[in-house]
Design a protein around this motif. Structure first.
Motif, mmCIF file in Angstrom:
data_model
loop_
_atom_site.group_PDB
_atom_site.id
_atom_site.type_symbol
_atom_site.label_atom_id
_atom_site.label_comp_id
_atom_site.label_asym_id
_atom_site.label_seq_id
_atom_site.Cartn_x
_atom_site.Cartn_y
_atom_site.Cartn_z
ATOM 1 N N TYR B 152 -5.085 13.289 5.961
ATOM 2 C CA TYR B 152 -4.455 11.979 6.172
ATOM 3 C C TYR B 152 -5.330 11.176 7.116
ATOM 4 O O TYR B 152 -5.639 11.627 8.222
ATOM 5 C CB TYR B 152 -3.061 12.145 6.782
ATOM 6 C CG TYR B 152 -2.306 10.829 6.888
ATOM 7 C CD1 TYR B 152 -1.458 10.417 5.876
ATOM 8 C CD2 TYR B 152 -2.460 10.003 7.995
ATOM 9 C CE1 TYR B 152 -0.780 9.205 5.958
ATOM 10 C CE2 TYR B 152 -1.791 8.783 8.079
ATOM 11 C CZ TYR B 152 -0.953 8.397 7.059
ATOM 12 O OH TYR B 152 -0.293 7.206 7.141
ATOM 13 N N ILE B 153 -5.755 9.996 6.695
ATOM 14 C CA ILE B 153 -6.664 9.166 7.486
ATOM 15 C C ILE B 153 -5.936 7.881 7.863
ATOM 16 O O ILE B 153 -5.764 6.986 7.028
ATOM 17 C CB ILE B 153 -7.956 8.880 6.689
ATOM 18 C CG1 ILE B 153 -8.639 10.221 6.377
ATOM 19 C CG2 ILE B 153 -8.889 7.964 7.469
ATOM 20 C CD1 ILE B 153 -9.906 10.118 5.586
ATOM 21 N N PRO B 154 -5.481 7.768 9.134
ATOM 22 C CA PRO B 154 -4.597 6.647 9.489
ATOM 23 C C PRO B 154 -5.220 5.272 9.249
ATOM 24 O O PRO B 154 -4.519 4.363 8.813
ATOM 25 C CB PRO B 154 -4.269 6.870 10.969
ATOM 26 C CG PRO B 154 -5.091 8.015 11.432
ATOM 27 C CD PRO B 154 -5.653 8.721 10.236
ATOM 28 N N TYR B 155 -6.544 5.106 9.458
ATOM 29 C CA TYR B 155 -7.064 3.734 9.338
ATOM 30 C C TYR B 155 -6.988 3.224 7.905
ATOM 31 O O TYR B 155 -6.913 2.025 7.668
ATOM 32 C CB TYR B 155 -8.473 3.582 9.927
ATOM 33 C CG TYR B 155 -9.597 4.011 9.025
ATOM 34 C CD1 TYR B 155 -10.027 3.210 7.973
ATOM 35 C CD2 TYR B 155 -10.223 5.234 9.218
ATOM 36 C CE1 TYR B 155 -11.049 3.624 7.132
ATOM 37 C CE2 TYR B 155 -11.239 5.641 8.394
ATOM 38 C CZ TYR B 155 -11.648 4.831 7.356
ATOM 39 O OH TYR B 155 -12.652 5.251 6.531
ATOM 40 N N SER B 156 -6.976 4.125 6.927
ATOM 41 C CA SER B 156 -6.852 3.641 5.550
ATOM 42 C C SER B 156 -5.464 3.893 4.950
ATOM 43 O O SER B 156 -5.048 3.194 4.034
ATOM 44 C CB SER B 156 -7.922 4.264 4.651
ATOM 45 O OG SER B 156 -7.758 5.664 4.574
ATOM 46 N N ASP B 157 -4.742 4.907 5.452
ATOM 47 C CA ASP B 157 -3.469 5.287 4.829
ATOM 48 C C ASP B 157 -2.250 4.683 5.511
ATOM 49 O O ASP B 157 -1.173 4.625 4.923
ATOM 50 C CB ASP B 157 -3.298 6.810 4.851
ATOM 51 C CG ASP B 157 -4.380 7.523 4.056
ATOM 52 O OD1 ASP B 157 -5.016 6.881 3.210
ATOM 53 O OD2 ASP B 157 -4.588 8.741 4.283
ATOM 54 N N SER B 158 -2.399 4.288 6.780
ATOM 55 C CA SER B 158 -1.230 3.842 7.540
ATOM 56 C C SER B 158 -1.116 2.319 7.503
ATOM 57 O O SER B 158 -1.908 1.614 8.112
ATOM 58 C CB SER B 158 -1.346 4.325 8.987
ATOM 59 O OG SER B 158 -0.261 3.829 9.732
ATOM 60 N N LEU B 159 -0.146 1.829 6.771
ATOM 61 C CA LEU B 159 0.072 0.387 6.641
ATOM 62 C C LEU B 159 1.496 0.103 7.088
ATOM 63 O O LEU B 159 2.419 0.012 6.282
ATOM 64 C CB LEU B 159 -0.112 -0.049 5.187
ATOM 65 C CG LEU B 159 -1.418 0.329 4.497
ATOM 66 C CD1 LEU B 159 -1.339 -0.012 3.011
ATOM 67 C CD2 LEU B 159 -2.591 -0.401 5.139
ATOM 68 N N ALA B 160 1.670 -0.004 8.405
ATOM 69 C CA ALA B 160 3.019 -0.130 8.956
ATOM 70 C C ALA B 160 3.702 -1.408 8.474
ATOM 71 O O ALA B 160 4.925 -1.466 8.387
ATOM 72 C CB ALA B 160 2.957 -0.100 10.478
ATOM 73 N N ASP B 161 2.913 -2.442 8.142
ATOM 74 C CA ASP B 161 3.503 -3.734 7.777
ATOM 75 C C ASP B 161 3.731 -3.904 6.279
ATOM 76 O O ASP B 161 4.154 -4.973 5.831
ATOM 77 C CB ASP B 161 2.595 -4.874 8.266
ATOM 78 C CG ASP B 161 2.502 -4.901 9.783
ATOM 79 O OD1 ASP B 161 3.458 -4.414 10.430
ATOM 80 O OD2 ASP B 161 1.491 -5.386 10.314
ATOM 81 N N ALA B 162 3.457 -2.862 5.504
ATOM 82 C CA ALA B 162 3.654 -2.985 4.057
ATOM 83 C C ALA B 162 5.116 -3.303 3.745
ATOM 84 O O ALA B 162 6.022 -2.810 4.417
ATOM 85 C CB ALA B 162 3.232 -1.679 3.369
ATOM 86 N N GLN B 163 5.326 -4.121 2.758
ATOM 87 C CA GLN B 163 6.686 -4.484 2.334
ATOM 88 C C GLN B 163 7.130 -3.537 1.228
ATOM 89 O O GLN B 163 6.377 -3.267 0.295
ATOM 90 C CB GLN B 163 6.710 -5.926 1.818
ATOM 91 C CG GLN B 163 6.439 -6.951 2.910
ATOM 92 C CD GLN B 163 7.378 -6.796 4.087
ATOM 93 O OE1 GLN B 163 8.597 -6.854 3.931
ATOM 94 N NE2 GLN B 163 6.829 -6.546 5.279
ATOM 95 N N ALA B 164 8.351 -3.023 1.350
ATOM 96 C CA ALA B 164 8.804 -2.020 0.394
ATOM 97 C C ALA B 164 10.196 -2.306 -0.148
ATOM 98 O O ALA B 164 10.917 -1.387 -0.531
ATOM 99 C CB ALA B 164 8.746 -0.637 1.034
ATOM 100 N N GLY B 165 10.579 -3.577 -0.198
ATOM 101 C CA GLY B 165 11.837 -3.990 -0.840
ATOM 102 C C GLY B 165 12.999 -3.069 -0.519
ATOM 103 O O GLY B 165 13.340 -2.876 0.642
ATOM 104 N N PHE B 166 13.557 -2.462 -1.571
ATOM 105 C CA PHE B 166 14.775 -1.662 -1.380
ATOM 106 C C PHE B 166 14.541 -0.379 -0.587
ATOM 107 O O PHE B 166 15.496 0.271 -0.175
ATOM 108 C CB PHE B 166 15.433 -1.356 -2.733
ATOM 109 C CG PHE B 166 14.625 -0.433 -3.619
ATOM 110 C CD1 PHE B 166 14.770 0.945 -3.543
ATOM 111 C CD2 PHE B 166 13.730 -0.956 -4.546
ATOM 112 C CE1 PHE B 166 14.043 1.783 -4.371
ATOM 113 C CE2 PHE B 166 12.995 -0.121 -5.368
ATOM 114 C CZ PHE B 166 13.150 1.257 -5.278
#
Lengths: 254, 254
Positions: B152-166
């Protein structure tokens, strides 16, 4: 989309057919950024195919800003796999276990990649509906077979505090990219046919796409890279600067 | 570990053999948490197998706190796939495209899951080396075939602000779990043989593992769930409380 499994665990085999295929500016492995998201100007499409070419499968997917793509590293498939690889992040000098890296040379050549979902479209082609996902920030070779598409779910997928040893920091993209007078003229003629071409070339070259062992060293070689059906020639002038020399159109697919 | 691809894109097939197999407390789909990480007390192992059973492949992996597992949903494989599914998050009432969900009923039944890497081990068994990864927070059925393992590579895998609807908010795990007098006595006898058993039962039941359409409703049914070789019987007493009635040992593998 068929899958078979034998009862004997060590002899199990699973067979998958792609649910889609990627259309991407990247025509060769060289110059593809090492992780998705680094080159936001890289736009592409996923064309769904076979039984998955059905817009019903995508219902609600527009609620998600990002998607996981599960895909086959088809460009390096024929080269097989290796137990140990030399990650570019370590300058290509140190060997690591292949499962401790994101190398393409894995026992099962499967990749995962997060991309931005721009829009969902269904169009008619030869009286047949084609379902399509417009994406950006992709790091995939043109023609990559897609095995699965999943929504990115931040509460389970985003682990900002995860420790990642040698891959903790994002690669630095600090090179200045200049265009020669002739390249600038060619760019101006081509810009109308290729979306955000200047930005794409800029972002790709700012990563320094040269082999890992050349990082941090100047070399005078003239490199060529294929984006769409263009051949882009460039040269490194100093540790801080790359110049695009010439952009020519040719059919890379022959 | 062989892979075949035909030239015709729509007829391509890729065949993969598992590189490992999961040992997990979860013996059946019922009561498995809906995402990894929700039940941190769920500990398991990945036993590498075939050509991948070689500790060289793991060199350096201990630098990473978390791993991606790419696996086959073998428990639901035989049921095939569906274009539309009813996500539990929507109460099981609304239909969404299968690719807009993490449902197991996908065209290619491949899952991805982040787990915590606890330790790496190599042991001798019948004069043969066995490479093993100890993991926790897993949400996988016992016996799950693993196709790939990636850091798991946080700089590419971690997108805390991604929108995920439901699926934006994490599921609430607010139920209080109590043990009956008899269950507490059984637990005390079993605790020494099963690591953190009380915590595991607690975390699993706090999620309310009942079907989606029962969420938010009390029902008097006595449920059983299989963890390791244990059958755990429990009942919902109120919207806030579950009671564990009885814990019995039996061989779920027959």
């Amino acid at each position: 989309m068929n899958s078979k499994a034998s009862n004997n665990i060590s002899e199990q085999k699973f067979q998958f057919s792609p649910i889609g295929i990627i259309q991407s500016p990247y025509q060769e492995k060289f110059a593809i950024p090492r992780q998705p998201g680094l080159v936001s100007a890289a736009k592409g499409q996923i064309l769904l195919q076979n039984e998955a070419n059905n817009s019903e499968l995508l219902r609600g997917i527009e609620q998600f800003s990002h998607l996981w793509l599960i895909f086959v590293f088809h460009g390096t498939l024929a080269q097989g796999w290796k137990p140990l690889v030399r990650p570019p992040r370590l300058g290509g000098n140190e060997k690591m276990g292949v499962l401790a890296t994101r190398s393409t040379f894995r026992p099962n050549p499967i990749g995962i990649s997060v991309v931005t979902l721009d829009s969902v479209e269904t169009y008619l082609e030869a009286k047949k509906q084609q379902a399509i996902l417009h994406i950006s920030g992709l790091d995939l070779l043109n023609g990559t077979p897609i095995l699965d598409i999943k929504p990115y779910i931040p509460y389970s997928d985003s682990l900002a505090d995860a420790q990642a040893g040698f891959a903790q920091q994002a690669p630095q993209a600090s090179l200045v990219v200049k265009f020669s007078t002739i390249a600038m003229k060619q760019l101006n003629e081509l810009q109308q046919h290729y979306f955000d071409l200047k930005l794409l070339i800029n972002q790709v070259l700012a990563q320094d796409p040269r082999p890992a062992y050349k990082q941090g060293k100047v070399d005078n070689k003239i490199y060529g890279m294929a984006l769409y059906d263009l051949n882009i020639q460039w040269q490194m002038y100093s540790l801080e600067q790359i110049e695009v020399l010439k952009i020519s159109q040719h059919n890379v697919h022959q």
